[in-house]
Design an enzyme around this catalytic site. Structure first.
Site, PDB file in Angstrom:
ATOM      1  N   LYS A 162       5.458  -9.026   4.732  1.00 29.80           N
ATOM      2  CA  LYS A 162       6.341  -8.552   4.496  1.00 29.80           C
ATOM      3  C   LYS A 162       7.246  -7.922   5.283  1.00 29.80           C
ATOM      4  CE  LYS A 162       6.086  -4.091   3.031  1.00 29.80           C
ATOM      5  NZ  LYS A 162       7.693  -3.665   2.822  1.00 29.80           N
ATOM      6  N   LEU A 188       2.081  -1.030   0.272  1.00 27.71           N
ATOM      7  CA  LEU A 188       3.017  -2.079   1.485  1.00 27.71           C
ATOM      8  C   LEU A 188       4.198  -0.687   1.998  1.00 27.71           C
ATOM      9  CD1 LEU A 188       1.928  -1.828   4.681  1.00 27.71           C
ATOM     10  CD2 LEU A 188       2.850  -4.449   4.532  1.00 27.71           C
ATOM     11  N   ASP A 189       3.985   0.019   2.013  1.00 24.04           N
ATOM     12  CA  ASP A 189       5.612   1.511   2.268  1.00 24.04           C
ATOM     13  C   ASP A 189       7.047   0.439   2.381  1.00 24.04           C
ATOM     14  OD1 ASP A 189       4.045   3.389   0.757  1.00 24.04           O
ATOM     15  OD2 ASP A 189       4.103   3.952   3.241  1.00 24.04           O
ATOM     16  N   ILE A 190       8.475   1.018   1.570  1.00 25.77           N
ATOM     17  CA  ILE A 190       9.741   0.287   2.029  1.00 25.77           C
ATOM     18  C   ILE A 190       9.998   0.235   3.407  1.00 25.77           C
ATOM     19  CG2 ILE A 190      11.034   2.230   1.683  1.00 25.77           C
ATOM     20  CD1 ILE A 190      13.266  -0.619   0.313  1.00 25.77           C
ATOM     21  N   SER A 250       7.593  -0.544   5.076  1.00 29.76           N
ATOM     22  CA  SER A 250       6.237  -0.861   6.809  1.00 29.76           C
ATOM     23  C   SER A 250       6.265  -2.014   6.824  1.00 29.76           C
ATOM     24  CB  SER A 250       4.960  -0.277   6.008  1.00 29.76           C
ATOM     25  OG  SER A 250       4.670   0.947   5.898  1.00 29.76           O
TER      26      SER A 250
END
Length: 242
Positions: free
Chosen positions: A70, A118-120, A122
């Site tokens: 990602k 999974l944070d924006i 990260s």
């Protein structure tokens, strides 16, 4: 022992998700102590023997799990703020196909959901799956799968900060599980966790005087990100297990 809903027992044993269990029960694909059960809400003792018919086992075999690298700027879950979903990257042109990997099949988008956040801001390894068993293994309440991260930081670490990162911090009034945290180099920490609270690593670092300026997940269980390019994805390989 009190009777428990069969779908709950199936999920607890890792046979499938509760939603999948209900679907299998409705189709008559579940046996409890050798007898077919087809009525939703049926209960059984926790000691009951539960098996799946061949049709259910075949349905599970057809489910796929996807590994995505990602990029920053994508969210892992549906958002009402208009951010781009990581799942939108799962398409033919972004597939990474080394060796004899199967080609993309649009049918694999049905029911595909992220197993973990999974944070924006990260990047790195994000798992998306159609298989409730995989999701439960990774994010179930009793999951102990390790997640490994490389974390770039700035600031001044407090005197006992590294020890606290390993064990001793709490978030939202709840103690964190022991972690393994060590310096990778002068501005990068290596984290290994067995839980996944919301923005956990960033909040842990805040508590000891550090600010996270870059975060990358590189491993979940035995599955590593490896050389998968940013923004591309691949199928979980045959024989590959978390």
């Amino acid at each position: 022992m009190e009777p428990v809903r069969i779908s709950k027992l199936m999920a607890q044993r890792g046979l499938c998700s509760r939603r999948e269990a209900d679907a299998y029960i409705e189709r008559g694909w579940v046996r409890v102590d050798g007898r077919i059960v087809s009525e939703l809400g049926t209960k059984a003792l926790p000691s009951a023997r539960i098996t799946l018919e061949r049709q259910a086992a075949r349905r599970q075999t057809d489910k796929v799990t996807i590994i995505l690298n990602k990029p920053v700027g994508y969210v892992s879950h549906q958002s009402d703020k208009g951010y781009r979903l990581a799942a939108s990257l799962i398409q033919a042109r972004t597939q990474y196909r080394p060796g004899q990997s199967p080609a993309f099949d649009p049918a694999h988008l049905r029911g595909l959901a992220p197993a973990g956040r999974l944070d924006i801001d990260s990047q790195g390894l994000l798992v998306l799956t159609q298989d409730g068993r995989v999701a439960r293994q990774l994010i179930g309440d009793d999951s102990s799968i390790e997640k490994e991260y490389l974390v770039r930081v700035e600031g001044r670490l407090s005197a006992n900060g590294l020890a606290l990162l390993n064990h001793g911090l709490s978030l939202d009034g709840q103690a964190l599980r022991p972690a393994r945290v060590q310096w990778q180099n002068e501005d990068q920490l290596h984290f290994t966790l067995r839980e996944g609270r919301k923005r956990q690593i960033r909040r842990m670092c805040d508590l000891v005087g550090l600010k996270v300026v870059g975060l990358k997940r590189v491993r979940m269980g035995r599955v590593v990100l490896g050389d998968l390019p940013v923004g591309q994805w691949r199928y979980l390989r045959d024989g590959e297990r978390f």
